[in-house]
Every structure is written in C-alpha cells, then in structure tokens.
Design an enzyme around this catalytic site. Sequence first.
Site, mmCIF file in Angstrom:
data_model
loop_
_atom_site.group_PDB
_atom_site.id
_atom_site.type_symbol
_atom_site.label_atom_id
_atom_site.label_comp_id
_atom_site.label_asym_id
_atom_site.label_seq_id
_atom_site.Cartn_x
_atom_site.Cartn_y
_atom_site.Cartn_z
ATOM 1 N N CYS A 149 1.251 -1.202 -0.330
ATOM 2 C CA CYS A 149 0.023 -0.328 0.028
ATOM 3 C C CYS A 149 0.873 1.055 -0.390
ATOM 4 O O CYS A 149 0.293 2.348 -0.860
ATOM 5 C CB CYS A 149 -0.977 0.356 0.762
ATOM 6 N N HIS A 242 -2.357 6.878 3.103
ATOM 7 C CA HIS A 242 -0.064 6.883 3.673
ATOM 8 C C HIS A 242 -0.095 8.210 2.976
ATOM 9 O O HIS A 242 -0.695 8.387 1.421
ATOM 10 C CB HIS A 242 -0.663 5.973 2.988
HETATM 11 N N1 LIG Z 1 -4.724 -2.982 5.695
HETATM 12 C C1 LIG Z 1 -4.136 -3.060 4.817
HETATM 13 O O1 LIG Z 1 -4.109 -1.305 3.832
HETATM 14 C C2 LIG Z 1 -2.928 -3.417 3.431
HETATM 15 C C3 LIG Z 1 -2.456 -2.897 1.974
HETATM 16 C C4 LIG Z 1 -2.522 -3.318 1.234
HETATM 17 C C5 LIG Z 1 -2.127 -5.183 1.584
HETATM 18 N N2 LIG Z 1 -3.101 -5.877 2.651
HETATM 19 C C6 LIG Z 1 -2.551 -6.711 2.973
HETATM 20 O O2 LIG Z 1 -3.491 -7.502 2.633
HETATM 21 C C7 LIG Z 1 -3.335 -8.519 3.006
HETATM 22 C C8 LIG Z 1 -4.715 -8.539 4.840
HETATM 23 O O3 LIG Z 1 -4.387 -7.539 5.343
HETATM 24 P P1 LIG Z 1 -5.866 -7.133 6.449
HETATM 25 O O4 LIG Z 1 -5.361 -6.174 6.717
HETATM 26 O O5 LIG Z 1 -7.222 -6.867 5.760
HETATM 27 O O6 LIG Z 1 -5.481 -8.363 7.558
HETATM 28 P P2 LIG Z 1 -6.380 -8.704 8.700
HETATM 29 O O7 LIG Z 1 -7.612 -7.824 8.634
HETATM 30 O O8 LIG Z 1 -5.514 -9.227 9.838
HETATM 31 O O9 LIG Z 1 -7.286 -10.298 7.429
HETATM 32 C C9 LIG Z 1 -6.479 -11.069 7.463
HETATM 33 C C10 LIG Z 1 -7.853 -12.499 6.858
HETATM 34 O O10 LIG Z 1 -7.073 -13.411 6.647
HETATM 35 C C11 LIG Z 1 -7.927 -14.556 7.741
HETATM 36 N N3 LIG Z 1 -6.932 -15.165 8.015
HETATM 37 C C12 LIG Z 1 -5.501 -15.536 8.933
HETATM 38 N N4 LIG Z 1 -5.748 -16.678 9.168
HETATM 39 C C13 LIG Z 1 -6.342 -17.594 7.824
HETATM 40 C C14 LIG Z 1 -5.768 -19.312 7.433
HETATM 41 N N5 LIG Z 1 -5.116 -19.739 8.539
HETATM 42 N N6 LIG Z 1 -6.916 -19.513 6.769
HETATM 43 C C15 LIG Z 1 -7.663 -18.582 6.079
HETATM 44 N N7 LIG Z 1 -7.783 -17.553 6.432
HETATM 45 C C16 LIG Z 1 -7.256 -16.620 7.110
HETATM 46 C C17 LIG Z 1 -8.403 -14.087 8.115
HETATM 47 O O11 LIG Z 1 -9.848 -14.223 8.784
HETATM 48 P P3 LIG Z 1 -10.425 -14.945 9.790
HETATM 49 O O12 LIG Z 1 -11.467 -13.356 10.087
HETATM 50 O O13 LIG Z 1 -11.639 -15.716 9.832
HETATM 51 O O14 LIG Z 1 -9.482 -14.453 11.718
HETATM 52 C C18 LIG Z 1 -9.093 -12.496 8.196
HETATM 53 O O15 LIG Z 1 -9.794 -12.469 6.816
HETATM 54 C C19 LIG Z 1 -2.367 -9.102 4.601
HETATM 55 O O16 LIG Z 1 -1.157 -9.806 3.606
HETATM 56 C C20 LIG Z 1 -1.791 -7.761 4.213
HETATM 57 O O17 LIG Z 1 -0.530 -7.448 4.606
HETATM 58 C C21 LIG Z 1 -2.804 -4.692 3.547
#
Ligand SMILES: NC(=O)c1ccc[n+]([C@@H]2O[C@H](COP(=O)([O-])OP(=O)(O)OC[C@H]3O[C@@H](n4cnc5c(N)ncnc54)[C@H](OP(=O)(O)O)[C@@H]3O)[C@@H](O)[C@H]2O)c1
Length: 350
Positions: A149, A242
């Site tokens: 991001c 950001h």
């Molecule tokens: N937030 C941002 O601005 C942003 C920007 C760019 C990229 N990213 C990337 O995008 C990804 C997600 O980020 P986020 O911020 O959305 O994280 P998050 O809010 O922590 O969400 C993580 C997701 O992954 C699922 N998950 C966790 N463990 C799992 C497993 N063992 N098997 C299947 N699903 C699983 C969770 O499901 P449950 O609810 O069932 O636990 C949840 O749906 C990351 O790789 C992050 O680096 C984030």
Amino acid sequence: MSTKIPVGVLGATGAVGQKFIKLLQGHPWFEVAEVAASERTSGRLYGEAVSWKQTTPIPEKVRSLEIRPCTPDLECRIAFSGLDSAVAGPIEEDFARAGYIVLSNSKNHRMDEDVPLVIPEVNPDHLGLIPIQRRNRKAAGYIVTNANCTTMFLAMALGPIHKAFTVEKVFMVSMQAVSGAGYPGVASLDILGNVIPYIAGEEEKVEIETRKILGTFNGKSIDLAAFPVSAQCNRVAVEDGHTESVSIKCASKTTAAEIAELLERYAGAPQQLKLPSAPERPFIVMKESDRPQPRFDVNRSKGMATLVGRIRPCSILDFKFTLMGHNTVRGAAGASILNAELLKAQGYLE
Ligand SMILES: NC(=O)c1ccc[n+]([C@@H]2O[C@H](COP(=O)([O-])OP(=O)(O)OC[C@H]3O[C@@H](n4cnc5c(N)ncnc54)[C@H](OP(=O)(O)O)[C@@H]3O)[C@@H](O)[C@H]2O)c1
C-alpha cells in the site's frame, strides 16, 4: 440469472476482504459468489461472523453467504485474496494450481520471478509473465499481485516521471495510516498522540517492489529498474490514507511545472480502456501549499487516484513532492479489482 462473472474473496472477513466486498457491490462485471476465511469463521454466515467496519451496510446477498474454508473448491474462477500473509503463500498457490485466477494483496508472491506485480497505469505489459508462470508451474490458473500500500503511490507517481525523465535516485519518508495494519491493528495506547518509526518489513518492500514495477519485461522476466530507493516508514495516528514525502534525482533536465503537467495530463491503460474502477485521471495535482491531507482528500476519485502536491526543487536531489492515497482502496482491494478488470479487457480471463 446474473450474467456477471462470479468471484470469490479469500480472507473476506479482514480489513482488505471487507473492502473487496464493499467495492464489488454493484460492480458491472463481477459478483461476489463465495467468501472464504480461516477455521475461526468458516461454516458461519458472513453477516454473523464478520466484524464489519465499513461505512456502508454489508450487501444483502453477501450477508447470507456461508463462509467457506480457503480450499480450491469454490464456485468461481476469480479469487481476490486479502489473506493474512502468514498463510497467503501456499493457499494462493493451491488456488492457481487448481485453475483459479488469483489476485493477491499479500507480499508472499510479489517478488516471484514469474508473477506479475502490476499497476495498470504503469506496467500493464508485465502481464506477459502470465503464460510463463503457467508453464513454469504447470498450473491451469495464475497469480497476479498488486503493490504494497505504500509502494503503490510511489511507483504510480514515478511511472510517468521515469518514462519521461529517467529517475536516478529516490528517497521517501512515509506517514502511514493505522488501517494499513488490518483490524484491530495497532493498539490505541501505542498510536494515539504518537508516531511509531518502524513498520516491520515495509521499507524493504517499498525499496524492491518499486524497482520491479518500474522494471522492464524482457520477454522472459523483469529487469529491475536501475535506480536505488531509500524508504523510511512511519505509522501515524491517521485512520485512512498514506502520505509520502518524496525526493528524486532525474537523468534529464526538467522543471517542477513540467512534472506537474506530466502527471496532471497522464492517462494510462485503465483510462484508455475505460475500466469500471479506473479513476478519471490517475493523478490529482493539488495547487494549495498545504495539500494533499488524508482527512480531506483521501476519498477523492473514490479513493482510486494518487494525490500529488508541493512539487518543488530539492537542494539535495532534483525535486521533492508529497503523495497521498487511500491505502485500503487504491493501496489494496481497489488495486486488485482494477487488475482483474485489466485482465478481462486484455483477454486473460478467457
Ligand atoms: N490493510 C491494508 O491497508 C493492506 C494494504 C495492502 C495489503 N495488505 C495485505 O493484505 C493482507 C490482508 O490484510 P488485512 O489488513 O486485511 O488483514 P486482517 O484484517 O488481519 O485479515 C486477515 C484475513 O485473513 C484470514 N485468515 C487468517 N488466518 C487464516 C487461515 N489460517 N486460513 C484462512 N484465512 C485466514 C482472516 O480470517 P478470519 O477472520 O477467519 O481469522 C481474515 O479474513 C495482508 O497480507 C496484508 O499485508 C493490507
């Protein structure tokens, strides 16, 4: 019956997953048919299991979907992934092997030699890696990634500048929103009234991903752009958006006014192809001396544009400027959706 393309969202309960659900509501080409997440939530109805943090209600159709485990037996061909990077790597590979087209937000495969890391306005030709990836991995499907991001706004702005004036050095300091850490993310007692001068792995990602995105597809792989990038990343008490302070050195002589005009007039593949999620213009160049600001500007162009301000000479490198963009829209889910639209427009979904 709907004629839209059914899509699945992996990690549908997370911060990025929710943004996918929100942005795909009413999409002219795609329709959410499957939601998948971890053992913690799978088997439950989405509306009951998710801790919904968007400002619009959960779309009715998605609310009543049962959350599926992240196994490649979903009824859709496209899988948008907002999976936690601790698990995204092998799950996304399994889906690609089984024939799914995976659009990933996670860091795991961005730097794989045969995986495109794409910003449609900057390097749509890197999709040429897709047949190579399929061959290498003997996979029916494939993985396409979007940038981290913070990388997103830097690489997007550098794209046209590098093409026109050949960038030689880049120095960037970021002020990153708390939503970039997912939900619940950074503890309020750590971030309120505070700046945290460290985000694990972030500087390394910005420094290398920018060079891949601005690199050259040589028909087999990507030659990284030659310029060095030095990044310093900070977490600040901002909800979304950001901000990045950037200094650059260029090989060709130019002026701040020329850079402003270049960005203001720039139109890339999404604008030419009129992709549904494309911002009308990829860059909004702000003239006010105190803009862009996340509180006021983060939702301009529905969060899909990069905002640019304060383009001026730099006494160490050649020019400096401020960038800002919506980290969970253009910096995550919106970027994946735009990549999927580009794939469709260029015949990669056939
Ligand atoms: N937030 C941002 O601005 C942003 C920007 C760019 C990229 N990213 C990337 O995008 C990804 C997600 O980020 P986020 O911020 O959305 O994280 P998050 O809010 O922590 O969400 C993580 C997701 O992954 C699922 N998950 C966790 N463990 C799992 C497993 N063992 N098997 C299947 N699903 C699983 C969770 O499901 P449950 O609810 O069932 O636990 C949840 O749906 C990351 O790789 C992050 O680096 C984030």
